[in-house]
Design a protein around this motif. Structure first.
Motif, PDB file in Angstrom:
ATOM      1  N   SER A  30       0.805  -1.071  -0.063  1.00 31.00           N
ATOM      2  CA  SER A  30      -0.176   0.045   0.051  1.00 31.00           C
ATOM      3  C   SER A  30       0.957   1.348  -0.061  1.00 31.00           C
ATOM      4  O   SER A  30       1.825   1.480   0.675  1.00 31.00           O
ATOM      5  CB  SER A  30      -1.120   0.023   1.284  1.00 31.00           C
ATOM      6  OG  SER A  30      -1.757   1.190   1.357  1.00 31.00           O
ATOM      7  N   VAL A  31       0.643   2.073  -0.901  1.00 33.32           N
ATOM      8  CA  VAL A  31       1.396   3.450  -1.083  1.00 33.32           C
ATOM      9  C   VAL A  31       0.417   4.465  -1.205  1.00 33.32           C
ATOM     10  O   VAL A  31      -0.530   4.458  -1.595  1.00 33.32           O
ATOM     11  CB  VAL A  31       2.302   3.141  -2.335  1.00 33.32           C
ATOM     12  CG1 VAL A  31       3.062   4.546  -2.646  1.00 33.32           C
ATOM     13  CG2 VAL A  31       3.254   2.035  -2.401  1.00 33.32           C
ATOM     14  N   GLU A  32       0.943   5.711  -0.415  1.00 31.95           N
ATOM     15  CA  GLU A  32       0.271   6.929  -0.599  1.00 31.95           C
ATOM     16  C   GLU A  32       0.273   7.288  -1.970  1.00 31.95           C
ATOM     17  O   GLU A  32       1.179   7.233  -2.776  1.00 31.95           O
ATOM     18  CB  GLU A  32       0.767   8.023   0.231  1.00 31.95           C
ATOM     19  CG  GLU A  32       0.681   7.615   1.782  1.00 31.95           C
ATOM     20  CD  GLU A  32       1.208   9.030   2.614  1.00 31.95           C
ATOM     21  OE1 GLU A  32       1.151  10.091   1.829  1.00 31.95           O
ATOM     22  OE2 GLU A  32       1.542   8.749   3.766  1.00 31.95           O
ATOM     23  N   VAL A  33      -0.920   7.688  -2.537  1.00 31.00           N
ATOM     24  CA  VAL A  33      -1.343   8.044  -3.867  1.00 31.00           C
ATOM     25  C   VAL A  33      -0.223   9.140  -4.401  1.00 31.00           C
ATOM     26  O   VAL A  33       0.346   9.058  -5.504  1.00 31.00           O
ATOM     27  CB  VAL A  33      -2.722   8.424  -4.287  1.00 31.00           C
ATOM     28  CG1 VAL A  33      -2.881   9.008  -5.453  1.00 31.00           C
ATOM     29  CG2 VAL A  33      -3.688   7.374  -4.077  1.00 31.00           C
ATOM     30  N   ILE A  34      -0.057   9.997  -3.538  1.00 27.11           N
ATOM     31  CA  ILE A  34       0.915  11.181  -3.893  1.00 27.11           C
ATOM     32  C   ILE A  34       2.408  10.587  -4.070  1.00 27.11           C
ATOM     33  O   ILE A  34       3.243  11.416  -4.606  1.00 27.11           O
ATOM     34  CB  ILE A  34       0.965  12.314  -2.774  1.00 27.11           C
ATOM     35  CG1 ILE A  34       1.403  11.720  -1.593  1.00 27.11           C
ATOM     36  CG2 ILE A  34      -0.451  13.086  -2.813  1.00 27.11           C
ATOM     37  CD1 ILE A  34       1.530  12.850  -0.400  1.00 27.11           C
ATOM     38  N   HIS A  35       2.563   9.384  -3.926  1.00 27.17           N
ATOM     39  CA  HIS A  35       3.974   8.748  -3.790  1.00 27.17           C
ATOM     40  C   HIS A  35       3.955   7.764  -4.863  1.00 27.17           C
ATOM     41  O   HIS A  35       5.097   6.906  -5.129  1.00 27.17           O
ATOM     42  CB  HIS A  35       4.684   8.345  -2.541  1.00 27.17           C
ATOM     43  CG  HIS A  35       4.777   9.311  -1.648  1.00 27.17           C
ATOM     44  ND1 HIS A  35       5.481  10.616  -1.788  1.00 27.17           N
ATOM     45  CD2 HIS A  35       4.288   9.444  -0.287  1.00 27.17           C
ATOM     46  CE1 HIS A  35       5.493  11.287  -0.532  1.00 27.17           C
ATOM     47  NE2 HIS A  35       4.686  10.907   0.332  1.00 27.17           N
ATOM     48  N   ALA A  36       2.975   7.515  -5.767  1.00 31.59           N
ATOM     49  CA  ALA A  36       2.635   6.321  -6.445  1.00 31.59           C
ATOM     50  C   ALA A  36       2.704   6.865  -7.935  1.00 31.59           C
ATOM     51  O   ALA A  36       2.760   5.804  -8.929  1.00 31.59           O
ATOM     52  CB  ALA A  36       1.277   5.933  -6.443  1.00 31.59           C
ATOM     53  N   LEU A  37       3.422   8.040  -8.417  1.00 33.64           N
ATOM     54  CA  LEU A  37       3.508   8.298  -9.821  1.00 33.64           C
ATOM     55  C   LEU A  37       4.411   7.395 -10.367  1.00 33.64           C
ATOM     56  O   LEU A  37       5.775   7.146  -9.608  1.00 33.64           O
ATOM     57  CB  LEU A  37       4.222   9.672  -9.858  1.00 33.64           C
ATOM     58  CG  LEU A  37       4.362  10.399 -11.137  1.00 33.64           C
ATOM     59  CD1 LEU A  37       3.032  10.430 -11.983  1.00 33.64           C
ATOM     60  CD2 LEU A  37       5.157  11.577 -11.057  1.00 33.64           C
ATOM     61  N   GLY A  38       4.196   6.730 -11.295  1.00 37.16           N
ATOM     62  CA  GLY A  38       5.281   5.874 -12.132  1.00 37.16           C
ATOM     63  C   GLY A  38       5.314   4.389 -11.636  1.00 37.16           C
ATOM     64  O   GLY A  38       5.642   3.618 -12.453  1.00 37.16           O
ATOM     65  N   PRO A 188      -0.041  11.394 -13.867  1.00 35.06           N
ATOM     66  CA  PRO A 188      -0.657  12.589 -13.205  1.00 35.06           C
ATOM     67  C   PRO A 188      -2.330  12.575 -13.331  1.00 35.06           C
ATOM     68  O   PRO A 188      -2.875  12.690 -12.314  1.00 35.06           O
ATOM     69  CB  PRO A 188      -0.015  13.798 -13.867  1.00 35.06           C
ATOM     70  CG  PRO A 188       1.199  13.245 -14.311  1.00 35.06           C
ATOM     71  CD  PRO A 188       1.246  11.792 -14.826  1.00 35.06           C
ATOM     72  N   ALA A 189      -2.721  11.959 -14.502  1.00 32.36           N
ATOM     73  CA  ALA A 189      -4.232  11.955 -14.626  1.00 32.36           C
ATOM     74  C   ALA A 189      -4.659  10.963 -13.499  1.00 32.36           C
ATOM     75  O   ALA A 189      -5.946  10.954 -12.993  1.00 32.36           O
ATOM     76  CB  ALA A 189      -4.430  11.587 -16.073  1.00 32.36           C
ATOM     77  N   GLU A 190      -4.232   9.722 -13.457  1.00 30.59           N
ATOM     78  CA  GLU A 190      -4.730   8.523 -12.640  1.00 30.59           C
ATOM     79  C   GLU A 190      -4.618   9.299 -11.135  1.00 30.59           C
ATOM     80  O   GLU A 190      -5.621   8.942 -10.302  1.00 30.59           O
ATOM     81  CB  GLU A 190      -3.682   7.369 -12.636  1.00 30.59           C
ATOM     82  CG  GLU A 190      -4.177   6.485 -13.912  1.00 30.59           C
ATOM     83  CD  GLU A 190      -3.534   7.020 -14.967  1.00 30.59           C
ATOM     84  OE1 GLU A 190      -4.079   6.375 -16.103  1.00 30.59           O
ATOM     85  OE2 GLU A 190      -2.826   7.768 -15.186  1.00 30.59           O
ATOM     86  N   ILE A 191      -3.728   9.906 -10.652  1.00 31.06           N
ATOM     87  CA  ILE A 191      -3.344  10.426  -9.510  1.00 31.06           C
ATOM     88  C   ILE A 191      -4.655  11.401  -9.186  1.00 31.06           C
ATOM     89  O   ILE A 191      -5.366  11.452  -8.120  1.00 31.06           O
ATOM     90  CB  ILE A 191      -2.137  11.242  -9.366  1.00 31.06           C
ATOM     91  CG1 ILE A 191      -0.739  10.234  -9.025  1.00 31.06           C
ATOM     92  CG2 ILE A 191      -2.064  12.158  -7.935  1.00 31.06           C
ATOM     93  CD1 ILE A 191       0.444  10.833  -8.714  1.00 31.06           C
TER      94      ILE A 191
END
Length: 434
Positions: A30-38, A188-191
């Motif tokens: 589980s990862v915070e969304v703000i750190h999930a880019l890429g 970025p769009a998914e975030i």
């Protein structure tokens, strides 16, 4: 001298490698969304509620019943009674009935009874009772951003259709709709979409651990000053960067001498701790090149392919040892990196469960003739030069496979199909951007 190289086409060799790999087993976190880019999603994401979950306007203007504006024009405007202003961030307490409208701002909730919005540019405020509701130009003002008094009428100079300038409930996504499939790389769009649905954390595939071993008595660390005959390690850093860019975690094990027992021990240790192992150098036909023999000791089935019918990178080795990919790449930096794109990246994508996606490419006109050997797939680094808007020239960068800056100065790679004996100047070719 070992028996050398039964050459396979790159696509066939890659398919052989991937077919021997089991389904992804690296797990998730589980990862915070703000750190999930890429990163890559490990499970499907479904919308917990519709988006939007209330009807709202996309313009500043007036909430109306569309049928009350039918036929409205500059010469024959419609007149609607203004009954209030929609509060931002709250539910309107009134309902729009026949002949009524309400001031609304972008993003505001559409009142009950309204089904469209008229842009403020196509309206005019009229004081109720002035000149029997048909004021002359001295008694009217074009509607602006300031709220109009509720004792006014609004002149409408343009008709709107049902649903115009508004977003209905669930128009973006419906409740329980699959919005992000497993294996999607987060952009970025998914975030933004996840945040809109209230997701602050997400189930993400763990990064595959990719071990990197460099071999050669002549190879030294980049922070050392080379003596004559020595070279700094390049491959573990270029390939490590490619691994990180592709979604993996690069783990450098260092540089090892050309001794079978030393390399075997290092490779076994790295493979036990990693999901993939890459060994650079030691892949060509030489009594000092022992990578293939080392791979055979690491597990079954061992070496699958020794030799790819491509340039650069013919002596590439592809293997699977006890369910883990082991890849031997040439020591020449350009060969190693080009074949990293061809074989390392697809392995990482499979371990991540990544969905298939097209490569970023561009069509460009070749500037010079490029020869090739029939039956062999060639990859040329090229520089792209824009000649006019939307049109590009591809200029090949000539250099040997141990010259890293031939690739560092390239914008992409141009493929010559094995069925071709070359490409002619002026041909339109597809360039894979790197």
């Amino acid at each position: 001298m070992p028996e050398f190289l039964t050459l396979l086409p790159p696509d066939q060799a890659r398919d052989e490698l991937l077919a021997h790999l089991p389904p992804p087993t690296i797990g998730s976190e589980s990862v915070e969304v703000i750190h999930a880019l890429g990163r890559f999603t490990a499970s499907d994401v479904f919308a917990p509620h519709p988006l939007p979950d209330f009807p709202r306007t996309t313009v500043d203007g007036y909430a109306v019943r569309a049928k009350d504006t039918f036929g409205a024009s500059d010469s024959l405007p419609a007149y609607l009674t203004l009954i209030g202003e929609v509060p931002m961030g709250d539910t309107p307490t009134f309902e729009i009935s026949a002949g009524q409208c309400a001031l609304i701002h972008t993003g505001g909730m559409l009142p009950k009874g309204a089904d469209a919005a008229v842009m403020i540019e196509y309206t005019q405020i009229v004081r109720k009772g002035d000149l029997d509701g048909r004021p002359d130009s001295t008694e009217t003002t074009r509607a602006g951003t300031s709220p109009a008094p509720t004792e006014s009428e609004i002149e409408i100079f343009k008709s709107v259709a049902d649903g115009e300038n508004v977003i209905r409930i669930g128009e973006d996504v419906a409740e329980n709709q699959l919005v992000i499939p497993a294996g999607t790389q987060i952009r970025p769009a998914e975030i933004g979409g996840l945040m809109a649905l209230g997701f602050t954390s997400i189930n993400i595939a763990k990064k595959p651990r990719v071990g990197l071993i460099s071999t050669g008595d002549e190879v030294i660390n980049p922070n050392q000053a080379p003596r004559p005959g020595q070279v700094r390690d390049i491959n573990s850093y270029t390939l490590g960067a490619l691994v990180e860019k592709s979604g993996g975690e690069a783990i450098r094990y260092g540089i090892f001498s050309d001794q079978f027992s030393v390399l075997k021990e290092a490779a076994a240790q790295a493979l036990s701790a990693c999901d993939v192992l890459i060994i650079t150098a030691g892949s060509s036909a030489s009594t000092r090149d022992m990578t293939a023999d080392v791979i055979r000791t690491l597990g079954e089935p061992g070496v699958l392919v020794h030799g790819i019918n491509t340039r650069p990178g013919k002596p590439t080795i592809l293997g699977v040892c006890n369910g883990k990919a082991v890849i031997g790449l040439p020591g020449n930096p350009v060969s190693a990196l080009v074949n990293g794109y061809l074989f390392v990246v697809p392995v990482i994508e499979k371990l991540l469960g990544a969905l298939p996606k097209p490569k970023a490419t561009i069509m460009a006109k070749l500037t010079v003739n490029l020869p090739s050997q029939a039956g062999r797939e060639d990859w040329w680094p090229v520089k792209l030069n824009q000649v006019e808007s939307g049109k590009w020239n591809a200029e090949p960068i000539f250099g040997k496979s141990n010259l890293i800056f031939t690739l560092a100065s390239a914008d992409g790679l141009l493929r010559i199909h094995p069925d071709a004996t070359g490409l002619s100047a002026g041909e339109m070719t597809e360039v894979v951007l790197i």
